[in-house]
Design a protein around this motif. Structure first.
Motif, mmCIF file in Angstrom:
data_model
loop_
_atom_site.group_PDB
_atom_site.id
_atom_site.type_symbol
_atom_site.label_atom_id
_atom_site.label_comp_id
_atom_site.label_asym_id
_atom_site.label_seq_id
_atom_site.Cartn_x
_atom_site.Cartn_y
_atom_site.Cartn_z
ATOM 1 N N GLN A 34 9.061 5.247 10.410
ATOM 2 C CA GLN A 34 7.783 5.908 10.141
ATOM 3 C C GLN A 34 7.957 7.411 9.945
ATOM 4 O OE1 GLN A 34 5.818 3.992 13.675
ATOM 5 N NE2 GLN A 34 4.124 3.704 12.237
ATOM 6 N N ARG A 35 8.967 8.005 10.564
ATOM 7 C CA ARG A 35 9.186 9.445 10.425
ATOM 8 C C ARG A 35 9.865 9.810 9.103
ATOM 9 N NH1 ARG A 35 10.960 9.076 15.925
ATOM 10 N NH2 ARG A 35 13.155 9.294 15.273
ATOM 11 N N GLN A 78 8.729 9.533 6.232
ATOM 12 C CA GLN A 78 7.724 9.976 5.271
ATOM 13 C C GLN A 78 7.777 9.167 3.975
ATOM 14 O OE1 GLN A 78 8.557 14.183 4.972
ATOM 15 N NE2 GLN A 78 7.397 14.659 6.823
ATOM 16 N N ARG A 79 7.788 7.848 4.112
ATOM 17 C CA ARG A 79 7.743 6.950 2.947
ATOM 18 C C ARG A 79 6.500 6.067 3.074
ATOM 19 N NH1 ARG A 79 12.681 5.564 0.379
ATOM 20 N NH2 ARG A 79 12.179 3.356 0.598
ATOM 21 N N LYS A 80 5.351 6.738 3.218
ATOM 22 C CA LYS A 80 4.114 6.018 3.552
ATOM 23 C C LYS A 80 3.666 5.056 2.451
ATOM 24 C CE LYS A 80 2.449 9.695 6.592
ATOM 25 N NZ LYS A 80 1.387 10.692 6.866
ATOM 26 N N ASP A 81 3.999 5.365 1.204
ATOM 27 C CA ASP A 81 3.532 4.510 0.101
ATOM 28 C C ASP A 81 4.509 3.388 -0.220
ATOM 29 O OD1 ASP A 81 1.300 6.128 -0.134
ATOM 30 O OD2 ASP A 81 2.334 7.499 -1.525
ATOM 31 N N LEU A 126 2.405 -2.543 11.859
ATOM 32 C CA LEU A 126 2.992 -2.159 10.590
ATOM 33 C C LEU A 126 2.724 -3.210 9.520
ATOM 34 C CD1 LEU A 126 6.419 -0.740 11.793
ATOM 35 C CD2 LEU A 126 4.532 0.547 10.810
ATOM 36 N N ILE A 178 -0.535 -2.846 7.783
ATOM 37 C CA ILE A 178 -0.522 -1.779 6.789
ATOM 38 C C ILE A 178 0.179 -2.262 5.518
ATOM 39 C CG2 ILE A 178 0.291 0.571 6.315
ATOM 40 C CD1 ILE A 178 0.230 1.022 9.369
#
Length: 925
Positions: A219-220, A222-225, A836, A839
């Motif tokens: 999660q850190r 930064q690959r949210k998409d 997760l 999401i």
């Protein structure tokens, strides 16, 4: 020669202040708390920006400098703060070598270390760290773990990247230079970063805390998409067609090969296991790098370094290593912890040249002994030794005085300290180790052999050395306010006390009964297991210092059926015995039967019962000790106080069988001891033959007292060693651990088990979601720890078991701050995974799939997995742990489905004859 004063004079003798020092180092303030990292790449030294702390490249070398107040710990979040010149600081220099670092970089970092060391005045401890084998102090700088990126991919075009993640307390995320099945291991968590998908592959042997840390790490990034797919080891076929297509592009499933066990000497040799040299014998002295007990614990080799044109070592002939062995302040000593770590101790008056060359000598020793190149090497300086080094020596007195938690001695008058007050002041509770004032209700059970009886409450509290006792104590708390009750933490304590002569059968029965009592508690409680020499302050406080321990020979007289109404004052059959009084307050005093006496001390007090009760007090005994002796004498009957040197003729005639007049007048026997006395209670057998405490090696002293068996009965006047916290777990039937330096409450994870070693009591903390093996076998965890604990500690050490959300005030006080609500919102790995998935619902699981049925096939998933070609070999070619009649359980789930066209769950419900036919068909029988 007087000791060198580091505080007044920072620069060592024969220093070279004008030595060329890199301009970057000159920016470091000498008298400040600070933390800094520099990177060495070829011939360049550059400061690492704070946002990049915790990210390393495997082809580079790094220098870390940490300075903190004595007893505190620096970290990557430490902000530089200037201090007054007279404020003592601890300084540490680490140089870290990546696994792919060049020889040029290795050489450059050594030169730069010498520059920084010289600039600081040669007052820092220096650690040589290697990738995968970092010390506990190094790891403590990075609370969330650290990342190691591949230097070979630094300038490569953006592509698919594979990371290997492992580590319980400190997660290491290692980027691999190539994407290949060869890097996979069931102990690891693998992360495959692709443009279209992030895959998290969960090794079946990884721990829950590692899995949670791995998901947090993802999660850190930064690959949210980017969608997330969690893949379980052996269940790769459960992925959707789209996911498998992406996966097969870089890791074809037909080439799948996953090692099932950690390979010794591989990438992950040890999880900072205690005793692998990571902070010396930093806690569990008996553990080596494989987690196995080492018979050489606490018996490392000490060499004196002599410069005779070249390095020459003289091995010292020592048994149990002692601080006194480091006797030459002008010299340098090398300590070899059997290849687990190498320590160089530099005397305060040694020259700067000796200080600078010490690390090189340590590395030369590693090569000469053919130890692994990754062996930890540390240089320490006299007067500035880190706590990890001091723990190598059982008698290093200064470590008992440097209380790293900042506790101060408190008043010895505890009569009015109730549970609520101690709950409000947890540090006082931790210092005194008192849960309350000891006036709560107690029920005592005596176990001897097959017999168990409840002692009448009116009976005098007399324990015998051949029995075990279980005490069910209810904490006295005069409040119903929820906040006050929460601060106290517990309502009951189950104590188990084992006498020195108790049989294995007796102790086993007491164990069983005590643990059953603990498990049946319907309210927050604690379980404490004690041995005759390690009674805790609260246990003694329950008896107000009047606990009497008598030899096993008295057992029948004390506990026969016709003696239920027995007491000291009326029973003439026990009219002659002698009790030695230990301690000087209600929380540390007890009376122990002694016979025969070989020597006494003017500091001691005795209660002697003959035809009269005498309370004899030595000239040097304190008023408090005399009061405790008089209280015990009052239990025996009408007593007379006798002071040394003022004894009457009647006294001498009455007590002649115990000691003679000349012995007493001298205040001590002609033997070398001034404090010891012989006991026939078998106590000496509990002390494992340690050296005599007076250090002169004479053999006519009682082993009981010469080994400090009663050390904790004088607490808190004798300070305890600094408190240590260990994360512990079982691995291949061995207890393994990671020490957490600079610990705080947030370091306690609900899915783990920890040991807090306070020196006088070892607490086992059971997380609410810890694995069942640890929750149910907590005494085994504790006993495995103390058998390999520091200072050559006996197995008969006091142990306590506390559960998460039911910690007593005496436990909470060892943490700087304690929040009773912290940890109540804990999110498990399974919950994190589900969150997760909501999401990015891309894990491809369907209702009724084999993975969902995982709980029904624990027998299948609990076995090592092997490729099909290995399992179809001839019987004599099979790995030794495979049962030839049950080869099928060693297939992965996917291979099983591929061979049998059904899941193991479905296969297991078939008739036996059908299963055998199928196994023969596929050559698995």
């Amino acid at each position: 020669m007087p000791p060198f004063n580091f505080i007044k004079q920072e620069v060592r003798p024969d220093s070279i202040p004008d030595l060329k020092v890199d301009a970057t180092f000159r920016k470091v303030p000498k008298n400040a708390i600070s933390f800094a990292i520099w990177k060495i790449d070829e011939d360049r030294l550059e400061a690492v920006a704070r946002p990049q702390y915790g990210t390393f490249y495997d082809n580079c070398a790094y220098i870390i400098y940490a300075a903190n107040l004595v007893g505190h710990y620096a970290s990557h979040e430490t902000i530089t703060r200037e201090q007054k010149p007279n404020v003592p600081l601890e300084r540490y220099i680490h140089y870290w070598l990546g696994s792919q670092v060049s020889e040029q970089n290795r050489s450059n970092v050594v030169h730069k270390i010498q520059e920084l060391d010289t600039y600081l005045g040669n007052v820092a401890s220096i650690y040589r760290e290697s990738q995968h084998h970092e010390s506990a102090r190094f790891l403590s700088y990075f609370k969330n773990g650290y990342d190691v990126l591949s230097g070979s991919l630094l300038n490569a075009p953006k592509q698919t990247r594979l990371f290997q993640l492992y580590g319980r307390k400190w997660l290491r995320a290692i980027e691999l230079a190539n994407v290949d099945w060869a890097h996979f291991n069931s102990d690891y968590i693998m992360v495959l970063l692709m443009d279209a998908m992030t895959f998290v592959w969960i090794g079946r042997s990884s721990a829950g805390i590692e899995r949670r840390s791995a998901l947090a790490w993802v999660q850190r990034q930064q690959r949210k998409d980017v969608p997330l797919c969690v893949v379980d080891d052996g269940y790769e076929q459960s992925m959707s067609a789209e996911q498998k297509e992406l996966w097969n592009k870089v890791l074809p499933l037909q080439h799948r090969m996953v090692y099932q066990a950690r390979q010794s000497g591989g990438d992950y040799d040890s999880s900072n296991c205690c005793g692998n040299g990571i902070n010396g014998i930093n806690g569990l002295n008996g553990y080596n790098g494989s987690g196995k007990s080492d018979a050489n614990a606490n018996k490392f080799r000490i060499y004196k370094c002599n410069q005779r044109g070249r390095l020459h070592l003289d091995q010292l002939d020592v048994g149990m290593p002692s601080k006194d062995d480091l006797s030459d302040a002008n010299g340098v000593y090398l300590l070899d912890n059997f290849g687990q770590s190498i320590w160089l101790w530099v005397g305060a008056q040694a020259t700067q040249a000796d200080a600078l060359t010490a690390m090189g000598n340590g590395r030369a020793f590693v090569k000469k002994k053919k130890y692994p190149n990754t062996t930890l090497v540390v240089r320490v300086l006299e007067g500035r030794e880190p706590v990890e080094f001091k723990r190598l020596f059982g008698n290093w007195l200064s470590v008992w005085q440097d209380n790293t938690r900042g506790h101060k001695p408190v008043s010895t008058k505890f009569g009015k300290l109730d549970a609520v007050l101690l709950g409000e002041r947890p540090k006082m509770a931790a210092d005194t180790q008192l849960v309350d004032d000891g006036r709560g209700e107690r029920i005592i059970y005596r176990i001897c052999g097959d017999e168990m009886e409840q002692l009448p409450p009116a009976k005098a509290t007399v324990f015998t050395t051949n029995a075990s006792y279980v005490v069910n104590y209810t904490v006295q708390c005069a409040t119903v306010v929820p906040a006050d009750l929460a601060s106290v933490g517990i309502k009951s304590i189950i104590y188990q006390w084992n006498g020195s002569e108790a049989s294995a059968e007796t102790i086993a029965k007491a164990d069983s009964y005590a643990m059953a009592s603990f498990e049946s508690l319907k309210e927050p409680g604690m379980f404490v297991q004690l041995y005759e020499f390690d009674e805790t302050p609260h246990f003694l406080q329950m008896f107000e210092g009047k606990l009497i321990i008598m030899r096993g020979q008295r057992s029948e007289l004390l506990h026969s059926n016709n003696n239920l109404n027995w007491d000291f004052k009326t029973n003439i059959m026990l009219e002659t015995f002698l009790l030695k009084i230990y301690g000087d307050a209600s929380y540390n005093a007890k009376a122990v039967e002694e016979h025969p006496l070989s020597s006494i001390s003017s500091k001691d007090c005795y209660a002697i019962k003959t035809n009269h009760v005498w309370v004899w007090c030595g000239q040097s005994s304190t008023g408090d000790a005399r009061e405790m002796a008089k209280a015990v004498g009052a239990l025996l009957g009408e007593s007379s106080l006798v002071l040394e040197g003022k004894e009457s003729k009647e006294f001498w005639q009455s007590v002649a069988m115990y000691f003679n007049q000349s012995l007493v007048i001298n205040g001590q026997s002609c033997s070398s001891s001034t404090t010891s006395s012989s006991s026939s209670s078998g106590a000496g057998s509990m002390c494992n033959g340690s050296n005599n405490s007076n250090g002169n090696g004479t053999g006519n002293i009682s082993p009981t007292l010469s080994n400090n068996c009663y050390l904790n009965t004088t607490m808190p006047s004798k300070p305890r060693p600094p408190v240590q916290l260990f994360l512990v777990w079982w691995e291949q039937r061995h207890l393994r651990c990671e020490e957490i330096l600079g610990f705080e409450q947030r370091d306690l994870s609900a899915d783990c088990t920890y040991i807090l070693d306070t020196g006088t009591l070892a607490y086992v903390w059971l997380g609410e979601h810890a694995v069942s093996q640890e929750r149910e076998r907590y005494t085994t965890v504790a006993q495995s720890y103390v058998q390999n604990a520091p200072f050559g500690r006996r197995a008969a050490t006091a142990l306590a078991v506390v559960r998460q959300h039911a910690e007593p005030n005496v436990f909470k006080g060892f943490f700087e701050t304690w929040d009773n609500e912290l940890g109540k919102g804990f999110v498990t790995y399974e919950q994190m995974r589900q969150q997760l998935a909501t999401i990015a619902p891309s894990n491809g699981l369907k209702e009724g799939s084999a993975l969902i049925l995982n709980n029904n096939q624990k027998d299948f998933d609990g076995h090592k997995k092997y490729p099909l070609p290995v399992l179809v070999q001839e019987m004599d070619m099979l790995p030794p742990e495979i049962n030839p009649l049950r080869r099928e359980v060693h297939l992965t789930h996917d291979d099983f489905v591929s061979v049998f066209k059904m899941s193991f769950y479905e296969f297991d419900e078939l008739p036996k004859w059908k299963k055998q036919e199928l196994k023969k068909l596929y050559k698995l029988f």
